[in-house]
Design an enzyme around this catalytic site. Sequence first.
Site, PDB file in Angstrom:
ATOM      1  NE  ARG A 231      -2.011 -11.162   1.069  1.00 33.25           N
ATOM      2  CZ  ARG A 231      -0.836 -10.570   0.829  1.00 33.25           C
ATOM      3  NH1 ARG A 231      -0.806  -9.341   0.362  1.00 33.25           N
ATOM      4  NH2 ARG A 231       0.295 -11.223   1.049  1.00 33.25           N
ATOM      5  CD  GLU A 260      -4.007 -10.465  -5.621  1.00 34.75           C
ATOM      6  OE1 GLU A 260      -2.842 -10.902  -5.702  1.00 34.75           O
ATOM      7  OE2 GLU A 260      -4.369  -9.679  -4.767  1.00 34.75           O
ATOM      8  CG  HIS A 279      -0.150  -8.762  -5.184  1.00 38.52           C
ATOM      9  ND1 HIS A 279      -0.981  -9.583  -4.455  1.00 38.52           N
ATOM     10  CD2 HIS A 279       0.803  -8.342  -4.308  1.00 38.52           C
ATOM     11  CE1 HIS A 279      -0.542  -9.684  -3.200  1.00 38.52           C
ATOM     12  NE2 HIS A 279       0.540  -8.922  -3.092  1.00 38.52           N
TER      13      HIS A 279
END
Lengths: 321, 321
Positions: A231, A260, A279
């Site tokens: 993360r 994000e 991601h």
Amino acid sequence: MGRDVKVLVLLEPDPELPPPPLDLLPADVDVVQVGPTPSDEELAGATVLYVWDHRFADLGPILRRTTQLQWVHAASIGVNRLMCPELSAVTLTNSRGVFDTSISEWVLAAVLAHVKDLRETWRLQTETTWTYRTTGRLAGTRAAVVGTGSIGRAIADRLSRLDVRVTLVGRRPGEDPTFGTVHGSDDLVSIAAAVDLLVLAVPLTPGTTALVDAEVLGALGPRGLVVNVGRGPTIVESDLVDALRNGTIAAAALDVFDVEPLPADSPLWAMPNVLVSPHMSGDYRGFEVDMMDVFTDNLERWRRGNSLRNVVDPAAGYVPQ
Amino acid sequence: MGRDVKVLVLLEPDPELPPPPLDLLPADVDVVQVGPTPSDEELAGATVLYVWDHRFADLGPILRRTTQLQWVHAASIGVNRLMCPELSAVTLTNSRGVFDTSISEWVLAAVLAHVKDLRETWRLQTETTWTYRTTGRLAGTRAAVVGTGSIGRAIADRLSRLDVRVTLVGRRPGEDPTFGTVHGSDDLVSIAAAVDLLVLAVPLTPGTTALVDAEVLGALGPRGLVVNVGRGPTIVESDLVDALRNGTIAAAALDVFDVEPLPADSPLWAMPNVLVSPHMSGDYRGFEVDMMDVFTDNLERWRRGNSLRNVVDPAAGYVPQ
């Protein structure tokens, strides 16, 4: 088989995710697809909430509106966005295991591409320029993998298979049958000073927030590579930007970020020594089928009254070893 | 130690190569650096020729001008450019082993970058575009590695370590203690039809020239990846261009070409599904030291009158297993 169940499948907010293969759920299960704020009618009678979208971050308000929900399952490994006081009244499970192979392969891809300077080879190719260079070797280098969960272990395992000397780093020091001495993250500065590669595969918890700062990056040094598949907030992003800009470290491969999608004004986008990956390190073609298999396996256990797999410890924020 | 020796070190024509670390040679050896056409004075008394530059291709004329040269050593693995009838009068050795790790890692880098679509991620990054995609997994895929020399075996070994199912392909069928059944290259069409990845790591000989043509590429199919770290003419380059253009295969990662440097008008440069690497897959930082170590080890053997390592069979064009 077992008790009747109404499952809410929460699909937003990320429009890019593959849809869940709901046809893989047992036919006798009542499935309702919902958005981030289910209606009272949708909530009525639902005992299970399947959070399909890993960006969903408003579980608390839903749990406050119902006492019937008993089990929340996340189609992700990291569950930091779902953490809320109301979780104490329900069981939370995650999808541990689904991404072990794919993320560890992505880490190898990013590391080997760095070692072999592939990005520069492609850039020179776009300029029709034949420029011979020498590059590096991975074998014999040293890596620290922060994270002793199934993903961190899979990364450490695959790096070891390629003759990288791997140190595993966890919350606390200990001994591991596979990886020997596990170091505690309190020693991260001295650990970083001894390795070429620092891989982060930890859940986001108070203990892992800002774990990697200017001091750790300074210790890693000008030949060091940082890879983050956990993360974003585990790294102090402004410190990382400075370190990359100033040559304090060599490069970074990042699949996760503080915010994000990564905002357009982030300096990371334009850095030649940074891989900005949206991601997706774990998401292989067909992953949604394996993801749904983890849920249906647990759903069968649930209906039979058996204990669930991958139960998150709400105090820790992840599935204990 | 042993007999006196005069060594010619042949340095041209590639201006990009690192210079040979001549200081690693014994102090009592007479070393003369020469170009592709040594003078009579340079040739006089020289018994050993060390071909440092892997692009040198005029050995015949040198050998015709002297009967004193007894041993030619190549700072490369492939020696196809040195093949000439005059070689029958001397011993030729190569640098087998130096590139096993580096080339096999380069192959993994190219393959994993393809599987994880890293080039497109970098391209999207240059456009400040966050575009989530799903990608592939390497584990469980199938590969054929053509070449049973030390490089081919190192590639097969490392792919196997990452759970790729590897078929080794040699000149003739046989059994191998490590890789089981070795298939003969006569069966390459049917072998290509059964794999996702075709890696070429063979010396250039009459038997390997044009080994991969339109038929093999057609069998490999639209999801297939070709990697060539051997020599360019093993693939019919025009067939490869057609196959890449038409989607007959998915992609190629090429470190070698028919003509090097790859001419500016080659369509390969502009293909988004091709990696054009300037013949550098093996050349790691400091490789010249290891390369020189192979030579000095053989030089010591030579001066003591012992048999040399890595002797090339001039009829085969490579060091036999």
